[in-house]
Design a protein around this motif. Structure first.
Motif, short mmCIF file in Angstrom:
data_model
loop_
_atom_site.label_atom_id
_atom_site.label_comp_id
_atom_site.label_asym_id
_atom_site.label_seq_id
_atom_site.Cartn_x
_atom_site.Cartn_y
_atom_site.Cartn_z
N SER A 207 -39.71 -125.18 70.34
CA SER A 207 -40.45 -124.29 69.45
C SER A 207 -39.96 -122.87 69.61
CB SER A 207 -41.96 -124.36 69.73
OG SER A 207 -42.25 -123.88 71.04
N GLU A 208 -40.23 -122.04 68.61
CA GLU A 208 -39.83 -120.64 68.64
C GLU A 208 -40.86 -119.83 67.86
OE1 GLU A 208 -36.09 -117.76 67.22
OE2 GLU A 208 -35.82 -119.93 67.46
N GLU A 209 -41.24 -118.65 68.44
CA GLU A 209 -42.24 -117.80 67.79
C GLU A 209 -41.96 -116.34 68.13
OE1 GLU A 209 -47.13 -117.14 67.75
OE2 GLU A 209 -46.19 -118.48 69.20
N LYS A 210 -42.09 -115.47 67.14
CA LYS A 210 -41.97 -114.03 67.36
C LYS A 210 -43.36 -113.45 67.50
CE LYS A 210 -40.23 -109.71 65.41
NZ LYS A 210 -39.51 -109.05 64.28
N VAL A 211 -43.57 -112.60 68.54
CA VAL A 211 -44.88 -112.00 68.82
C VAL A 211 -44.72 -110.49 68.94
CG1 VAL A 211 -46.84 -111.92 70.40
CG2 VAL A 211 -45.60 -114.08 70.04
N ASP A 212 -45.48 -109.74 68.12
CA ASP A 212 -45.49 -108.28 68.24
C ASP A 212 -46.35 -107.88 69.43
OD1 ASP A 212 -43.87 -107.84 66.02
OD2 ASP A 212 -45.58 -107.91 64.64
N THR A 213 -45.84 -106.96 70.24
CA THR A 213 -46.60 -106.51 71.42
C THR A 213 -47.49 -105.32 71.11
OG1 THR A 213 -44.79 -105.04 72.11
CG2 THR A 213 -44.79 -107.30 72.96
N GLY A 214 -47.23 -104.62 69.99
CA GLY A 214 -47.99 -103.43 69.68
C GLY A 214 -47.54 -102.21 70.45
N LEU A 215 -46.39 -102.32 71.15
CA LEU A 215 -45.86 -101.23 71.96
C LEU A 215 -44.67 -100.59 71.26
CD1 LEU A 215 -45.88 -102.99 75.47
CD2 LEU A 215 -47.74 -101.72 74.36
N THR A 216 -44.31 -99.39 71.71
CA THR A 216 -43.11 -98.73 71.20
C THR A 216 -41.93 -98.93 72.14
OG1 THR A 216 -43.72 -96.64 72.27
CG2 THR A 216 -44.51 -97.00 70.01
N ASP A 217 -42.15 -99.62 73.24
CA ASP A 217 -41.11 -99.85 74.25
C ASP A 217 -41.22 -101.29 74.73
OD1 ASP A 217 -39.06 -99.43 76.05
OD2 ASP A 217 -39.93 -97.62 76.93
N PHE A 218 -40.43 -101.64 75.74
CA PHE A 218 -40.54 -102.95 76.35
C PHE A 218 -41.91 -103.11 77.00
CE2 PHE A 218 -35.91 -102.07 76.65
CZ PHE A 218 -35.43 -103.18 75.97
N ALA A 219 -42.36 -104.35 77.13
CA ALA A 219 -43.59 -104.65 77.86
C ALA A 219 -43.33 -104.90 79.33
CB ALA A 219 -44.29 -105.85 77.24
N VAL A 220 -42.06 -104.86 79.75
CA VAL A 220 -41.65 -105.11 81.12
C VAL A 220 -41.19 -103.80 81.74
CG1 VAL A 220 -40.06 -106.40 82.60
CG2 VAL A 220 -40.95 -107.45 80.50
#
Length: 429
Positions: A207-220
């Protein structure tokens, strides 16, 4: 380490996992995790051969200065929580404080720092839960950085890999990875893929899915411990002290072994004292303990010659060397402080560990500030990373200074206060 990946294809369908370039790093993590847990001497012995040819095995005593060094540094770093603010905004400072306290940041940061010290890399992960930021620590063995081939300081993607295990509860020894959940993190979003997996090989994509984080940068957000300029991951604090710790533990194990042997010494007897056992046909000594026959020898007990004073001096030399190599000093490692020392005197004794913590702060601070910027962004407050100010405190009680006494400075500013006369409690020195 030379663990430099320049394409997301390194972790994709029909590729080996872990990637070959990352396996040395994973081996280092495994070893240093054992060091932190105190499991690194499991199955290791010192062997001592007796005069009669028997061999005694003594398990190596584990002192675990590895975990101690990490805990000591963690205490020096966070004995008092750092103070932070947003420049020129009391309101945003209060918002940030509430977000940090409610996000699980402190627990995650403690875990991240332990990984930073023990494994060489600290990783924090920012997500959104019910419209508010949530911070978790990530095991760096799950992290892979994809970098620009022309500039390894530029991260193009963070890959997080979560193994999904197939466990047979009827057989406690059977645990096998059956799938990999892989998150390819980019600025503002990630792509989640689920792969089948079998014996070191990534198989078909499920499976494959794109998820928006709502951030302007990496979440890591990563911070590396003493990373060389040609590598993208840091090094453990343990690497530099492993040899001296091993020597120290072998020394005290040997001391213990000799003391035990002296409690049960070997009996020396003249030739002919041993008698033959009629049932077994073997010669036996007239004692239940170890014994040895010596031509024309007198009857006496043989003990190991142990010069305690010389040995303790040798152990002291090793502890001093451990303090030097770890940059924690023997005083800090052992807690050998005399009473009623002033804050200034303690800082003088702890200059090396304070300097080490100061360098660690330099390596961690940008990642923490970047995390705070994104936490504020989640709730609609836009600030720049350079608007975030952090004041780190060493937790050492200040000496009350007399008039005309010069101010003392240290690598970590100590115990800033809250100005009670300023609305909102702005940080002041």
């Amino acid at each position: 380490m030379n663990d430099i990946l320049t394409s997301e294809l390194a972790i994709s369908e029909y590729m080996p996992y872990p990637p070959y370039l990352a396996r040395e790093r994973m081996a280092r993590y495994e070893l240093n995790l054992k060091r932190f847990k105190g499991e690194y001497n499991d199955g290791k012995y010192i062997k001592i051969k007796n005069l009669n040819g028997n061999i005694d095995k003594f398990p190596i005593i584990t002192e675990n200065y590895f975990k101690l060094s990490t805990n000591k540094l963690q205490g020096l770093l966070l004995n008092e929580k750092p103070l932070f603010s947003v420049k020129n905004s009391v309101e945003n400072t209060e918002i940030l404080k509430r977000l940090v306290d409610g996000s699980g940041f402190w627990k995650a940061f403690l875990a991240g720092y332990r990984n930073f010290s023990s494994l060489g890399t600290g990783v924090l992960y920012l997500s959104v839960k019910n419209g508010l930021p949530k911070v978790n620590a990530v095991n760096p063995s799950c992290l892979y950085k994809i970098v620009d081939a022309q500039n390894i300081d530029e991260i193009t993607c963070y890959i997080l890999v979560q193994p999904i295990f197939d466990v047979d509860y009827k057989n406690e020894d059977y645990t096998q990875i059956k799938q990999l959940r892989v998150l390819y993190h980019y600025k503002g979003y990630y792509i989640e893929k689920l792969f089948n997996y079998n014996e070191g090989q990534i198989l078909d994509l499920l499976s494959e899915e794109k998820v928006d984080t709502g951030l302007t940068d990496f979440a890591v957000f990563c911070f590396e411990n003493s990373a060389p300029t040609d590598e993208v991951y840091g090094y453990s604090d343990y690497d530099n002290i492993a040899d001296i710790v091993a020597l120290y533990e072998q020394t005290i194990t040997l001391v213990n072994a000799v003391l035990v042997k002296n409690i049960n010494p070997i009996l020396q007897v003249p030739t002919g004292v041993f008698t033959e056992n009629e049932e077994t046909g073997k010669l036996e000594a007239p004692t239940s303990g170890d014994a040895v026959e010596v031509d024309n020898g007198e009857i006496k007990y043989i003990t190991y010659d142990l010069q305690v004073n010389d040995l303790m001096n040798y152990v002291g030399v090793q502890l001093n060397e451990l303090g030097i190599q770890s940059e924690l000093s023997k005083t800090f490692l052992t807690g050998e402080f005399t009473s009623n020392l002033s804050g200034e005197a303690i800082r003088s004794l702890l200059k090396a560990p304070l300097d080490k913590i100061g360098r660690s702060i330099d390596e961690m601070e940008d990642a923490i500030k970047g995390l705070f910027v994104q936490m504020l962004h989640i709730v609609g407050v836009e600030v720049d990373m350079y608007d975030i100010e952090i004041v780190w405190r060493d937790g050492i009680t200040e000496t009350i200074e007399q008039p005309n006494t010069p101010n003392h400075t240290s690598p970590i500013p100590s115990s800033p206060t809250i100005d009670q006369n300023t609305e909102g409690g702005v940080i002041s020195e």
